[in-house]
Design an enzyme around this catalytic site. Structure first.
Site, PDB file in Angstrom:
ATOM      1  N   HIS A  39     -15.415  52.406  32.229  1.00 60.54           N
ATOM      2  CA  HIS A  39     -16.400  53.670  32.434  1.00 60.54           C
ATOM      3  C   HIS A  39     -15.986  54.999  31.925  1.00 60.54           C
ATOM      4  CE1 HIS A  39     -16.107  50.616  35.863  1.00 60.54           C
ATOM      5  NE2 HIS A  39     -17.446  50.647  35.868  1.00 60.54           N
TER       6      HIS A  39
HETATM    7 FE1  FES Z   1     -13.717  52.518  35.679  1.00 60.18          FE
HETATM    8 FE2  FES Z   1     -11.398  52.447  34.565  1.00 60.18          FE
HETATM    9  S1  FES Z   1     -13.012  53.984  34.231  1.00 60.18           S
HETATM   10  S2  FES Z   1     -12.472  51.073  35.881  1.00 60.18           S
END
Ligand code: FES
Length: 128
Positions: free
Chosen positions: A93
């Site tokens: 993410h």
């Molecule tokens: Fe979501 Fe690493 S940014 S698991």
């Protein structure tokens, strides 16, 4: 094994090497003088999870962290993201971690976790 012993001579300067500890990836980075200086220059008050580089890296040459993103547990990639060589990037993410593996951008709420560790002699490190 609950404890592992690592020979720091196996971690070349400028590299992050991944070991396995308690079923998780363990990142050990041998930081360059430039990477240490950059991490130490960051104002602690500006950080989401405020921790000085001195607190995180008692031996400034080495960073020892669990390689599990504090967002949802993916494995970050070394030397990628906004902090380039020396940082970590979680592709799940988009969390960016600096040269002390402190979160600087993205959804991760906390820095990468530093496990208990002890330096032994010139090149020994015990984790656990
Ligand atoms: Fe979501 Fe690493 S940014 S698991």
């Amino acid at each position: 094994l609950s404890k592992i012993e690592i020979n720091l001579a196996d971690v070349p300067e400028g590299k992050s090497v991944t070991f396995k500890w308690r079923g998780k990836p363990l990142f050990i980075r041998h930081r360059t003088a430039e990477q240490i200086a950059a991490a130490r220059a960051v104002p602690v008050g500006s950080l989401r999870d405020p921790m000085s580089d001195e607190e995180r890296c008692r031996n400034p040459s080495f960073l020892v962290v669990i390689g599990v993103c504090t967002h949802l547990g993916c494995i970050p990639i070394a030397d990628a993201g906004d902090f380039g060589p020396g940082g970590y990037y979680c592709p799940c993410h988009g969390s960016h971690f600096d040269g002390a593996a402190r979160v600087r951008k993205g959804p991760a709420p906390l820095n990468l976790v530093i496990p208990e560790h002890t330096y032994v002699g010139e090149t020994g490190l015990i984790v656990g």
